[in-house]
Design an enzyme around this catalytic site. Sequence first.
Site, PDB file in Angstrom:
ATOM      1  CB  ALA A  11      -0.941   0.073   1.245  1.00  0.00           C
ATOM      2  CB  CYS A  12       2.128   3.454  -2.080  1.00  0.00           C
ATOM      3  SG  CYS A  12       1.625   3.744  -3.621  1.00  0.00           S
TER       4      CYS A  12
END
Lengths: 101, 148
Positions: free
Chosen positions: A9-10
Amino acid sequence: MKKIVAICACPMGIAHTYMAADAIEEAANELGYQVKVETQGASGIEDKLSPKDIKEADLIMIASAVKISQSNRLEGYEDKIVKVELKQAINNSLNIIKEHI
Amino acid sequence: MEDKIINLECIHLDLSVTSKEELLERLSKEAVQVGAGDSSESILEDLWNREKELPTAVGKGIAIPHCRSKSIKSSKLLFYRLKQDIDWDVNEKINLVFAILTPDSGNNQHLVLLSKLSRHLLRKDFLEMLKNSSKEEIINKIKEIIGE
């Protein structure tokens, strides 16, 4: 066969997330391990890890720069979890997996 | 009518810039020229905000500045191959820049395309292609990946 699962996840969910996912998958394939990577990108959660996936995994990699959605799924499995920066996952997944599995 | 995400004018080979600042400024101006948005200042600001959040140099000499913001009205991909290495993040030199600009709103379709592209971005054969091919070859490969 060893099984690796991961969650990536970014912040914006359009680039790093998927690059990390691809890198982890390639590394696991190269080592001959089973792999499943959940991405928490801009389009939402894809390839979501099931409770079974998490339970059966030998290693859980969390590659993120933001808080993971639904992290309560991981409770109780802390001993199998390895947290890495997205950039490390992108560049060094092979070694990270070898070191921790 | 849907704009294409990438076309020949979005690709620049053998570009001579000497700094990250110069590149991002150029990127924001060209983004307007290719129809990504109306204000290069807003786009530049959003790109810098993104840089501060998380480094966009991802190793192997490539940087992926990107933003998902209100300043973008139409998704665009821009690619720069630099004549010489420039400093990007601390201790990171790069010579390939792949910029991904998307609007803040839904448009899932583009996000799916872009996620497909991101998955390929660091693969050896793709990088080789970006380093050595002509504009047409690059466009064709990208279109093949995103299925456009």
